[in-house]
Design a protein around this motif. Structure first.
Motif, PDB file in Angstrom:
ATOM      1  N   GLN A  11       0.834  -1.208   0.000  1.00 21.29           N
ATOM      2  CA  GLN A  11       0.000   0.000   0.000  1.00 21.29           C
ATOM      3  C   GLN A  11       0.868   1.257   0.000  1.00 21.29           C
ATOM      4  OE1 GLN A  11      -2.602   0.243   3.367  1.00 21.29           O
ATOM      5  NE2 GLN A  11      -3.621   2.100   2.654  1.00 21.29           N
ATOM      6  N   MET A  12       1.912   1.258   0.786  1.00 16.80           N
ATOM      7  CA  MET A  12       2.800   2.426   0.828  1.00 16.80           C
ATOM      8  C   MET A  12       3.598   2.574  -0.456  1.00 16.80           C
ATOM      9  SD  MET A  12       4.165   2.285   4.742  1.00 16.80           S
ATOM     10  CE  MET A  12       3.016   2.470   6.101  1.00 16.80           C
ATOM     11  N   GLU A  13       3.940   1.445  -1.073  1.00 18.65           N
ATOM     12  CA  GLU A  13       4.657   1.534  -2.342  1.00 18.65           C
ATOM     13  C   GLU A  13       3.796   2.191  -3.412  1.00 18.65           C
ATOM     14  OE1 GLU A  13       7.110  -1.385  -5.416  1.00 18.65           O
ATOM     15  OE2 GLU A  13       5.779  -2.213  -3.891  1.00 18.65           O
ATOM     16  N   ARG A  14       2.500   1.889  -3.404  1.00 17.17           N
ATOM     17  CA  ARG A  14       1.611   2.525  -4.374  1.00 17.17           C
ATOM     18  C   ARG A  14       1.479   4.023  -4.104  1.00 17.17           C
ATOM     19  NH1 ARG A  14      -1.381  -2.415  -3.690  1.00 17.17           N
ATOM     20  NH2 ARG A  14      -2.621  -1.434  -2.041  1.00 17.17           N
ATOM     21  N   ILE A  15       1.645   4.425  -2.827  1.00 20.05           N
ATOM     22  CA  ILE A  15       1.473   5.839  -2.488  1.00 20.05           C
ATOM     23  C   ILE A  15       2.718   6.644  -2.838  1.00 20.05           C
ATOM     24  CG2 ILE A  15       1.115   7.445  -0.572  1.00 20.05           C
ATOM     25  CD1 ILE A  15      -0.563   5.282   0.780  1.00 20.05           C
ATOM     26  N   VAL A  16       3.894   6.160  -2.399  1.00 14.78           N
ATOM     27  CA  VAL A  16       5.105   6.974  -2.536  1.00 14.78           C
ATOM     28  C   VAL A  16       6.026   6.467  -3.627  1.00 14.78           C
ATOM     29  CG1 VAL A  16       5.035   7.794  -0.177  1.00 14.78           C
ATOM     30  CG2 VAL A  16       6.208   5.671  -0.675  1.00 14.78           C
ATOM     31  N   GLY A  17       6.280   5.152  -3.674  1.00 16.61           N
ATOM     32  CA  GLY A  17       7.234   4.620  -4.639  1.00 16.61           C
ATOM     33  C   GLY A  17       8.653   4.989  -4.271  1.00 16.61           C
ATOM     34  N   GLY A  18       9.626   4.287  -4.849  1.00 12.59           N
ATOM     35  CA  GLY A  18      11.017   4.570  -4.553  1.00 12.59           C
ATOM     36  C   GLY A  18      11.482   3.838  -3.307  1.00 12.59           C
ATOM     37  N   ASP A  19      12.745   3.384  -3.357  1.00 10.74           N
ATOM     38  CA  ASP A  19      13.256   2.579  -2.257  1.00 10.74           C
ATOM     39  C   ASP A  19      13.424   3.396  -0.979  1.00 10.74           C
ATOM     40  OD1 ASP A  19      13.317   0.572  -4.082  1.00 10.74           O
ATOM     41  OD2 ASP A  19      15.467   0.661  -4.453  1.00 10.74           O
ATOM     42  N   ALA A  20      14.169   4.509  -1.071  1.00 14.89           N
ATOM     43  CA  ALA A  20      14.462   5.291   0.127  1.00 14.89           C
ATOM     44  C   ALA A  20      13.191   5.914   0.707  1.00 14.89           C
ATOM     45  CB  ALA A  20      15.487   6.379  -0.200  1.00 14.89           C
ATOM     46  N   ARG A  21      12.329   6.456  -0.143  1.00 17.30           N
ATOM     47  CA  ARG A  21      11.101   7.066   0.360  1.00 17.30           C
ATOM     48  C   ARG A  21      10.168   6.026   0.976  1.00 17.30           C
ATOM     49  NH1 ARG A  21       8.771  10.453  -4.536  1.00 17.30           N
ATOM     50  NH2 ARG A  21       9.565   8.630  -5.655  1.00 17.30           N
ATOM     51  N   LEU A  22      10.116   4.834   0.372  1.00 17.42           N
ATOM     52  CA  LEU A  22       9.266   3.782   0.923  1.00 17.42           C
ATOM     53  C   LEU A  22       9.783   3.325   2.275  1.00 17.42           C
ATOM     54  CD1 LEU A  22       6.949   1.795   0.617  1.00 17.42           C
ATOM     55  CD2 LEU A  22       8.479   0.290  -0.660  1.00 17.42           C
ATOM     56  N   LEU A  23      11.096   3.139   2.404  1.00 18.54           N
ATOM     57  CA  LEU A  23      11.659   2.735   3.690  1.00 18.54           C
ATOM     58  C   LEU A  23      11.456   3.830   4.737  1.00 18.54           C
ATOM     59  CD1 LEU A  23      13.295   0.630   5.277  1.00 18.54           C
ATOM     60  CD2 LEU A  23      15.359   1.826   4.551  1.00 18.54           C
ATOM     61  N   ALA A  24      11.620   5.090   4.346  1.00 27.42           N
ATOM     62  CA  ALA A  24      11.419   6.194   5.288  1.00 27.42           C
ATOM     63  C   ALA A  24       9.981   6.244   5.770  1.00 27.42           C
ATOM     64  CB  ALA A  24      11.810   7.514   4.627  1.00 27.42           C
ATOM     65  N   LEU A  25       9.041   6.019   4.876  1.00 26.15           N
ATOM     66  CA  LEU A  25       7.640   6.067   5.274  1.00 26.15           C
ATOM     67  C   LEU A  25       7.294   4.909   6.203  1.00 26.15           C
ATOM     68  CD1 LEU A  25       4.920   7.441   5.048  1.00 26.15           C
ATOM     69  CD2 LEU A  25       4.469   6.118   2.987  1.00 26.15           C
ATOM     70  N   VAL A  26       7.830   3.722   5.918  1.00 24.49           N
ATOM     71  CA  VAL A  26       7.527   2.558   6.750  1.00 24.49           C
ATOM     72  C   VAL A  26       8.101   2.740   8.150  1.00 24.49           C
ATOM     73  CG1 VAL A  26       8.043   0.114   7.053  1.00 24.49           C
ATOM     74  CG2 VAL A  26       7.255   0.943   4.853  1.00 24.49           C
ATOM     75  N   MET A  27       9.352   3.196   8.248  1.00 24.28           N
ATOM     76  CA  MET A  27       9.994   3.286   9.551  1.00 24.28           C
ATOM     77  C   MET A  27       9.560   4.519  10.337  1.00 24.28           C
ATOM     78  SD  MET A  27      13.877   1.908   8.819  1.00 24.28           S
ATOM     79  CE  MET A  27      14.144   1.736  10.587  1.00 24.28           C
ATOM     80  N   MET A  28       9.223   5.615   9.649  1.00 21.18           N
ATOM     81  CA  MET A  28       8.832   6.833  10.352  1.00 21.18           C
ATOM     82  C   MET A  28       7.328   6.947  10.560  1.00 21.18           C
ATOM     83  SD  MET A  28      11.344   9.829   8.925  1.00 21.18           S
ATOM     84  CE  MET A  28      13.113   9.732   9.162  1.00 21.18           C
ATOM     85  N   LEU A  29       6.573   6.014  10.053  1.00 18.04           N
ATOM     86  CA  LEU A  29       5.117   6.078  10.209  1.00 18.04           C
ATOM     87  C   LEU A  29       4.682   6.115  11.669  1.00 18.04           C
ATOM     88  CD1 LEU A  29       2.447   6.145   8.651  1.00 18.04           C
ATOM     89  CD2 LEU A  29       2.425   3.643   8.758  1.00 18.04           C
ATOM     90  N   PRO A  30       5.315   5.346  12.588  1.00 17.48           N
ATOM     91  CA  PRO A  30       4.896   5.456  14.002  1.00 17.48           C
ATOM     92  C   PRO A  30       5.103   6.840  14.596  1.00 17.48           C
ATOM     93  CG  PRO A  30       6.144   3.439  13.638  1.00 17.48           C
ATOM     94  CD  PRO A  30       6.271   4.241  12.394  1.00 17.48           C
ATOM     95  N   LEU A  31       6.067   7.594  14.061  1.00 16.75           N
ATOM     96  CA  LEU A  31       6.255   8.962  14.543  1.00 16.75           C
ATOM     97  C   LEU A  31       5.225   9.915  13.959  1.00 16.75           C
ATOM     98  CD1 LEU A  31      10.155   9.211  14.215  1.00 16.75           C
ATOM     99  CD2 LEU A  31       8.831   8.616  16.240  1.00 16.75           C
ATOM    100  N   VAL A  32       4.773   9.606  12.741  1.00 11.85           N
ATOM    101  CA  VAL A  32       3.849  10.510  12.053  1.00 11.85           C
ATOM    102  C   VAL A  32       2.419  10.306  12.529  1.00 11.85           C
ATOM    103  CG1 VAL A  32       2.947  11.183   9.797  1.00 11.85           C
ATOM    104  CG2 VAL A  32       5.372  10.631  10.047  1.00 11.85           C
ATOM    105  N   ASP A  33       2.001   9.054  12.658  1.00 12.52           N
ATOM    106  CA  ASP A  33       0.597   8.810  13.001  1.00 12.52           C
ATOM    107  C   ASP A  33       0.334   8.813  14.505  1.00 12.52           C
ATOM    108  OD1 ASP A  33       1.730   6.448  13.828  1.00 12.52           O
ATOM    109  OD2 ASP A  33       0.784   5.196  12.308  1.00 12.52           O
ATOM    110  N   GLY A  34       1.363   9.085  15.324  1.00 16.11           N
ATOM    111  CA  GLY A  34       1.166   9.211  16.756  1.00 16.11           C
ATOM    112  C   GLY A  34       1.236   7.929  17.544  1.00 16.11           C
ATOM    113  N   VAL A  35       1.600   6.807  16.899  1.00 11.27           N
ATOM    114  CA  VAL A  35       1.670   5.538  17.620  1.00 11.27           C
ATOM    115  C   VAL A  35       2.807   5.556  18.643  1.00 11.27           C
ATOM    116  CG1 VAL A  35       2.124   3.068  17.354  1.00 11.27           C
ATOM    117  CG2 VAL A  35       0.610   4.237  15.758  1.00 11.27           C
TER     118      VAL A  35
END
Length: 305
Positions: A11-35
């Motif tokens: 799902q995140m790959e469809r949103i952002v694409g790219g290796d570095a951006r996809l990894l950044a979104l996966v790992m930083m998502l807990p900081l962004v969504d408040g988890v």
């Protein structure tokens, strides 16, 4: 073996694409969504083992493994460079959120936000286990938002930063553990792509995530999520010595000609001694010389015969 259909990563790959951006979104998502702040307020990082557990499950986990092994290209060194590029800001942001956690917690009810944090982790675990189930669950951001609305209490609002240095250290440790986990996956990528089943690890990670909210709610689970994650990692990797043992046990005879010759010799009767007819006992061919077996009285026979 490492091909994965991880629902969160896809799902995140469809949103952002790219290796570095996809990894950044996966790992930083807990900081962004408040988890991550919710876990800090829920007390999940009060102990070092809890920080390690959160780092492996939240910042690491199966989504990070799926992105690195199934989506990223390049040599292990290049992938490790990307992980560090994403990981260093991640550690800094985690430290900042841990420092601001007391100020955030001063306007929230700890009991309510803990329950909503548990619901968020359960939702992430369900999404990790099955994409079909995840379609019917609300987004973690929505759950956290509802938790903030339900637990807000502006009467006790105070602005305090770094009142608990130990908590900041634990938050930094959790992020560092997640980055270290991703770095190990990147460096051992060639081996893991051959011997690791990502989908098997994904289900084990979902079980570990499902146990984490139970420990947050005060149930006696302790570090059971961490133990479940370790067991899932062990069962997801097919160690090469298992295959070598199976191959050695099913390997043919190293010298089939000699084996065939031996089988032929057995079929032909073997040696001369084996091929001869059964030898009848000598006492059956010769007359019994014992007197007790001979009822006749022959004159001239020696008495001892």
């Amino acid at each position: 073996m490492s091909t994965s259909q991880h629902p969160v990563a896809l799902q995140m790959e469809r949103i952002v694409g790219g290796d570095a951006r996809l990894l950044a979104l996966v790992m930083m998502l807990p900081l962004v969504d408040g988890v991550f702040p919710a876990l800090i307020l829920a007390g999940a990082l009060d102990e070092p083992l809890g920080a390690i557990q959160v780092g492996l499950l939240i910042f690491g986990g199966s989504a990070t493994v799926a992105v690195i092994l199934a989506e990223m290209d390049g040599t292990p060194r290049e992938q490790a460079r990307v992980v560090l590029l994403v990981g260093v800001p991640l550690i800094l942001l985690a430290a900042v959120q841990a420092a601001l956690a007391p100020a955030i917690g001063s306007v929230l009810d700890d009991v309510i936000i803990t329950r909503f944090a548990a619901l968020v982790i359960l939702a992430i675990a369900a999404k990790t286990a099955s994409a079909t189930i995840g379609e019917y669950l609300p987004n973690p951001v929505v759950i956290i938002g509802l938790g903030l609305v339900a637990s807000i209490d502006p009467s006790g609002a105070t602005f305090s930063v770094m009142t608990d240095p130990v908590l900041v250290a634990h938050g930094t440790l959790a992020a560092a553990v997640g980055v270290g986990f991703a770095l190990v996956i990147a460096l051992t990528g060639p081996y893991l792509r051959e011997y690791m089943d990502i989908d098997r690890f994904r289900f084990g990670s979902a079980v570990a995530l499902g146990l984490l909210p139970l420990s947050l709610l005060g149930m006696a689970f302790g570090q059971a999520p961490l133990a479940a994650l370790i067991v899932a990692a062990l069962f997801a990797v097919d160690f090469p010595f298992r295959g070598s043992e199976e191959d050695s046990s099913s390997a043919p005879d190293p010298d089939p000609d000699s084996a065939a010759a031996q089988m032929g010799a057995v079929a032909d009767g073997g040696d001369a001694e084996d091929s001869s007819d059964p030898v009848t006992p000598d006492h059956e061919e010769e007359p019994d010389p014992y007197h007790g077996d001979d009822g006749t009285d022959t004159a001239g026979r020696a008495p001892w015969l």
